[in-house]
Design an enzyme around this catalytic site. Structure first.
Site, short mmCIF file in Angstrom:
data_model
loop_
_atom_site.label_atom_id
_atom_site.label_comp_id
_atom_site.label_asym_id
_atom_site.label_seq_id
_atom_site.Cartn_x
_atom_site.Cartn_y
_atom_site.Cartn_z
N GLY A 183 -8.59 3.93 10.27
CA GLY A 183 -9.19 2.65 9.91
C GLY A 183 -9.02 2.24 8.46
O GLY A 183 -9.58 1.22 8.04
N THR A 184 -8.22 2.99 7.71
CA THR A 184 -8.07 2.69 6.28
C THR A 184 -7.57 1.27 6.04
O THR A 184 -8.12 0.54 5.21
CB THR A 184 -7.10 3.69 5.63
OG1 THR A 184 -7.55 5.01 5.90
CG2 THR A 184 -7.02 3.49 4.14
N GLY A 185 -6.51 0.88 6.74
CA GLY A 185 -5.92 -0.44 6.50
C GLY A 185 -6.84 -1.58 6.89
O GLY A 185 -6.96 -2.57 6.16
N LYS B 134 0.84 -1.19 0.00
CA LYS B 134 0.00 0.00 0.00
C LYS B 134 0.88 1.25 0.00
O LYS B 134 1.61 1.50 0.97
CB LYS B 134 -0.93 0.00 1.21
CG LYS B 134 -1.84 -1.23 1.25
CD LYS B 134 -2.74 -1.25 2.46
CE LYS B 134 -1.98 -1.44 3.75
NZ LYS B 134 -2.86 -1.71 4.91
#
Length: 263
Positions: free
Chosen positions: A206-208, A173
């Site tokens: 909280g993206t991951g 990412k």
């Protein structure tokens, strides 16, 4: 029957990441989410004020309770905290006939450590070999492999370093790089570059967790890895764009952005 996805992760009391983000993502993407809680955190938009891991026997009992009765079509891992928990979860996943998305969580969005340094070798040698897809960010790549990525061209080097530990696919990412949000998905031969516009929104907590859960949801529906990752990237990009202020710090991505967009 509705596809079933199991998340094995920590609880975020602020609701932006961890188990809470995972279950919201799964609901939004049309699968049934189930949970094994590995740790409880006192956490809000400003950071992590405390973390308490659960005993290995509690984690193992939760996992067996769900898998032996209900069954799963995909497993996703997040915060595992200690070497003992990493090794126990790796063993459980190894005995489960379902794809696994391994998010090797090391630090929170605010820079708080969520994995003991003594657990890194267990992640490398026990957990990553269980991964259908591993989803490290650039900080986690550096923590696990020593490869520091500063440009898009170095994403291949990072992917090769992570693949050495045995996951079938790795998604590096690149969201911390400047420019468009670009990620590299590869199994060592095929390459898939996923690009999305970078949204000027600081509320990305909280993206991951959200991305890994979205990938697991796609795999549970029977999608191939490249398709599952592509669909998940589209979902999380919309969630980042719609992220909202919460508390006095970094707010969460909006897991329900599609519901609100259609309202």
């Amino acid at each position: 029957m509705i596809p079933r996805v199991l998340t094995v992760a920590g609880s975020d009391s602020g609701g932006g990441a961890g188990i809470q983000a995972d279950l919201k993502t799964m609901l939004a993407l049309g699968v049934h989410g189930m949970s094994v809680i590995t740790a409880v955190t006192a956490q809000n938009s400003l950071g992590v004020q405390g973390a308490w891991e659960l005993p290995v026997e509690a984690v193992r009992a939760q996992y067996r309770s769900v898998v032996d009765d209900i069954g799963v079509q995909a497993v996703k891992t997040g915060m595992l905290a200690s070497a003992e928990l990493v090794e126990a979860v790796a063993e459980l996943i190894g005995g489960t006939d379902a794809p696994a998305v391994i998010d090797p969580v090391g630090v929170s969005k605010h820079g708080d450590s969520l994995l003991a340094s003594s657990a890194l070798e267990s992640v490398r040698t026990k957990l990553l070999p269980m991964a259908t897809v591993a989803t490290p960010n650039l900080d986690e790549v550096a923590q696990l492999t020593g490869v520091h990525v500063e440009s898009e061209e170095q994403l291949r080097q990072a992917a090769a370093a992570v693949l050495e530990y045995g996951p079938r696919w790795v998604l590096i990412k690149g969201g911390h790089l400047p420019g468009d949000a670009v990620d590299l998905l590869t199994d060592g031969s095929a390459e898939h570059w996923l690009r999305a516009p970078r949204h000027d929104n600081r509320h990305t907590h909280g993206t991951g967790c959200t991305l890994a859960s979205a990938i697991a949801s796609g795999l549970a529906k029977g999608l191939a890895v490249p398709e599952a990752v592509t669909v998940a990237k589209e979902y999380v990009t919309g969630a980042i764009e719609a992220g909202f202020a919460l508390g006095g710090g970094i707010g969460p991505v909006d897991h329900g952005w599609r519901f609100r967009a259609g309202a």
